[in-house]
Scaffold this active site. Sequence first.
Site, PDB file in Angstrom:
ATOM      1  N   ARG A  42      45.027 -49.526  82.845  1.00  0.00           N
ATOM      2  CA  ARG A  42      46.323 -49.714  83.483  1.00  0.00           C
ATOM      3  C   ARG A  42      46.280 -49.691  84.993  1.00  0.00           C
ATOM      4  O   ARG A  42      47.183 -50.173  85.656  1.00  0.00           O
ATOM      5  CB  ARG A  42      47.303 -48.639  82.966  1.00  0.00           C
ATOM      6  CG  ARG A  42      47.638 -48.836  81.505  1.00  0.00           C
ATOM      7  CD  ARG A  42      48.133 -47.583  80.859  1.00  0.00           C
ATOM      8  NE  ARG A  42      47.041 -46.622  80.663  1.00  0.00           N
ATOM      9  CZ  ARG A  42      47.192 -45.434  80.140  1.00  0.00           C
ATOM     10  NH1 ARG A  42      48.390 -45.042  79.763  1.00  0.00           N
ATOM     11  NH2 ARG A  42      46.157 -44.623  79.995  1.00  0.00           N
ATOM     12  N   ARG A  97      32.822 -47.802  79.924  1.00  0.00           N
ATOM     13  CA  ARG A  97      32.487 -49.048  79.237  1.00  0.00           C
ATOM     14  C   ARG A  97      30.996 -49.392  79.229  1.00  0.00           C
ATOM     15  O   ARG A  97      30.619 -50.419  78.659  1.00  0.00           O
ATOM     16  CB  ARG A  97      33.277 -50.207  79.867  1.00  0.00           C
ATOM     17  CG  ARG A  97      34.792 -50.046  79.814  1.00  0.00           C
ATOM     18  CD  ARG A  97      35.308 -49.964  78.398  1.00  0.00           C
ATOM     19  NE  ARG A  97      36.771 -50.021  78.332  1.00  0.00           N
ATOM     20  CZ  ARG A  97      37.461 -50.120  77.218  1.00  0.00           C
ATOM     21  NH1 ARG A  97      36.834 -50.164  76.058  1.00  0.00           N
ATOM     22  NH2 ARG A  97      38.776 -50.143  77.232  1.00  0.00           N
TER      23      ARG A  97
HETATM   24  C1  LIG Z   1      34.812 -46.682  72.821  1.00  0.00           C
HETATM   25  C2  LIG Z   1      36.278 -46.951  72.925  1.00  0.00           C
HETATM   26  C3  LIG Z   1      37.031 -47.155  71.771  1.00  0.00           C
HETATM   27  C4  LIG Z   1      38.404 -47.404  71.861  1.00  0.00           C
HETATM   28  N1  LIG Z   1      39.110 -47.593  70.712  1.00  0.00           N
HETATM   29  C5  LIG Z   1      40.451 -47.812  70.784  1.00  0.00           C
HETATM   30  C6  LIG Z   1      41.243 -47.992  69.585  1.00  0.00           C
HETATM   31  O1  LIG Z   1      40.727 -47.977  68.491  1.00  0.00           O
HETATM   32  N2  LIG Z   1      42.567 -48.213  69.725  1.00  0.00           N
HETATM   33  C7  LIG Z   1      43.200 -48.245  70.943  1.00  0.00           C
HETATM   34  O2  LIG Z   1      44.411 -48.426  71.004  1.00  0.00           O
HETATM   35  N3  LIG Z   1      42.470 -48.097  72.088  1.00  0.00           N
HETATM   36  C8  LIG Z   1      41.140 -47.882  72.051  1.00  0.00           C
HETATM   37  N4  LIG Z   1      40.418 -47.724  73.200  1.00  0.00           N
HETATM   38  C9  LIG Z   1      41.104 -47.887  74.501  1.00  0.00           C
HETATM   39  C10 LIG Z   1      41.457 -46.525  75.154  1.00  0.00           C
HETATM   40  O3  LIG Z   1      42.315 -45.777  74.321  1.00  0.00           O
HETATM   41  C11 LIG Z   1      42.141 -46.768  76.520  1.00  0.00           C
HETATM   42  O4  LIG Z   1      43.348 -47.459  76.337  1.00  0.00           O
HETATM   43  C12 LIG Z   1      41.290 -47.562  77.470  1.00  0.00           C
HETATM   44  O5  LIG Z   1      39.963 -47.135  77.447  1.00  0.00           O
HETATM   45  C13 LIG Z   1      41.854 -47.421  78.887  1.00  0.00           C
HETATM   46  O6  LIG Z   1      41.465 -46.157  79.400  1.00  0.00           O
HETATM   47  P1  LIG Z   1      42.441 -45.053  79.939  1.00  0.00           P
HETATM   48  O7  LIG Z   1      43.771 -45.120  79.318  1.00  0.00           O
HETATM   49  O8  LIG Z   1      41.715 -43.729  79.905  1.00  0.00           O
HETATM   50  O9  LIG Z   1      42.466 -45.351  81.487  1.00  0.00           O
HETATM   51  P2  LIG Z   1      43.159 -46.352  82.525  1.00  0.00           P
HETATM   52  O10 LIG Z   1      44.342 -47.034  81.958  1.00  0.00           O
HETATM   53  O11 LIG Z   1      42.045 -47.165  83.091  1.00  0.00           O
HETATM   54  O12 LIG Z   1      43.630 -45.299  83.590  1.00  0.00           O
HETATM   55  C14 LIG Z   1      42.672 -44.526  84.314  1.00  0.00           C
HETATM   56  C15 LIG Z   1      43.052 -43.064  84.266  1.00  0.00           C
HETATM   57  O13 LIG Z   1      44.332 -42.901  84.888  1.00  0.00           O
HETATM   58  C16 LIG Z   1      45.032 -41.868  84.216  1.00  0.00           C
HETATM   59  N5  LIG Z   1      46.256 -42.414  83.611  1.00  0.00           N
HETATM   60  C17 LIG Z   1      46.583 -43.754  83.498  1.00  0.00           C
HETATM   61  N6  LIG Z   1      47.784 -43.879  82.931  1.00  0.00           N
HETATM   62  C18 LIG Z   1      48.225 -42.624  82.664  1.00  0.00           C
HETATM   63  C19 LIG Z   1      49.405 -42.095  82.061  1.00  0.00           C
HETATM   64  N7  LIG Z   1      50.382 -42.861  81.613  1.00  0.00           N
HETATM   65  N8  LIG Z   1      49.510 -40.761  81.954  1.00  0.00           N
HETATM   66  C20 LIG Z   1      48.545 -39.941  82.409  1.00  0.00           C
HETATM   67  N9  LIG Z   1      47.383 -40.363  82.976  1.00  0.00           N
HETATM   68  C21 LIG Z   1      47.237 -41.682  83.104  1.00  0.00           C
HETATM   69  C22 LIG Z   1      44.117 -41.299  83.148  1.00  0.00           C
HETATM   70  O14 LIG Z   1      43.387 -40.235  83.682  1.00  0.00           O
HETATM   71  C23 LIG Z   1      43.198 -42.454  82.859  1.00  0.00           C
HETATM   72  O15 LIG Z   1      41.959 -42.066  82.314  1.00  0.00           O
HETATM   73  C24 LIG Z   1      39.042 -47.463  73.144  1.00  0.00           C
HETATM   74  C25 LIG Z   1      38.283 -47.268  74.286  1.00  0.00           C
HETATM   75  C26 LIG Z   1      36.915 -47.013  74.197  1.00  0.00           C
HETATM   76  C27 LIG Z   1      36.114 -46.814  75.470  1.00  0.00           C
END
Ligand SMILES: Cc1cc2nc3c(=O)[nH]c(=O)nc-3n(C[C@H](O)[C@H](O)[C@H](O)COP(=O)(O)OP(=O)(O)OC[C@H]3O[C@@H](n4cnc5c(N)ncnc54)[C@H](O)[C@@H]3O)c2cc1C
Length: 202
Positions: A78, A163
């Site tokens: 995001r 990733r």
């Molecule tokens: C191996 C793997 C398997 C996955 N499998 C699935 C799956 O089966 N289904 C699925 O739906 N998704 C899956 N995902 C996606 C995962 O759930 C995340 O949506 C995606 O990796 C984006 O990462 P993020 O939300 O941590 O960080 P980003 O969106 O990149 O944001 C970076 C950081 O900002 C902070 N942040 C951002 N937005 C918020 C918020 N609203 N509130 C609080 N803190 C925030 C957090 O610290 C976050 O880590 C998978 C990801 C991986 C790596």
Amino acid sequence: MKIIEPSAMLIDNINPAEILAKIERCGRVSHLSESKGKPEEFVRMLIKRGHESVLEHVSLTFHIICDRAIMAELTRHRLASPTVESTRFVKYKEIEVVNPFPNDPIAETFWRSIMKVTEKNYQLFIDGGVKPEDARSVLPLCLKSELYMTANLRELRYIIKLRTSKAAHPQMRFIAGQILNILRDKLPVIVEDIKEVESCSL
Ligand SMILES: Cc1cc2nc3c(=O)[nH]c(=O)nc-3n(C[C@H](O)[C@H](O)[C@H](O)COP(=O)(O)OP(=O)(O)OC[C@H]3O[C@@H](n4cnc5c(N)ncnc54)[C@H](O)[C@@H]3O)c2cc1C
């Protein structure tokens, strides 16, 4: 049908010294301290202390080619800003796809024949006057997708760590590994604490 290789390319012409100097300038406001003329050391210290918000002052843009499935995963980040090729507006004459089975010749042969049928079905819709936005319903997840992704250095570090892990899909690890290699080349201090990832070739 055309087979496309995934890739990630930095589109900005960056000046690494200017970038590090900018981060140092922003970071030094907290103590109103003077530069000692070694921005790299200052940036290293920020990362070591976890003071990573200062890295948010610099963003980079990458041109990424991957399949639709990997695009969907990438655009879950995001804090990164994507602009993506639209299957609503692009009318494909020939479908471009990323091979999901580069190391499995038997599965690849099977997949190629399925893709030929898929391409034919899409073309049948288009030739029959169906809009690309509706004809796309038969397109596969391995369809080539092109996007530009802009993210600040803190988010790029986060994306790379998440990733390139073995838990990620091989094509995603390949893309994230390319971004890591670009940063290692242009701005090594930004990623030097990220451990060497086991290279993931496709
Ligand atoms: C191996 C793997 C398997 C996955 N499998 C699935 C799956 O089966 N289904 C699925 O739906 N998704 C899956 N995902 C996606 C995962 O759930 C995340 O949506 C995606 O990796 C984006 O990462 P993020 O939300 O941590 O960080 P980003 O969106 O990149 O944001 C970076 C950081 O900002 C902070 N942040 C951002 N937005 C918020 C918020 N609203 N509130 C609080 N803190 C925030 C957090 O610290 C976050 O880590 C998978 C990801 C991986 C790596």
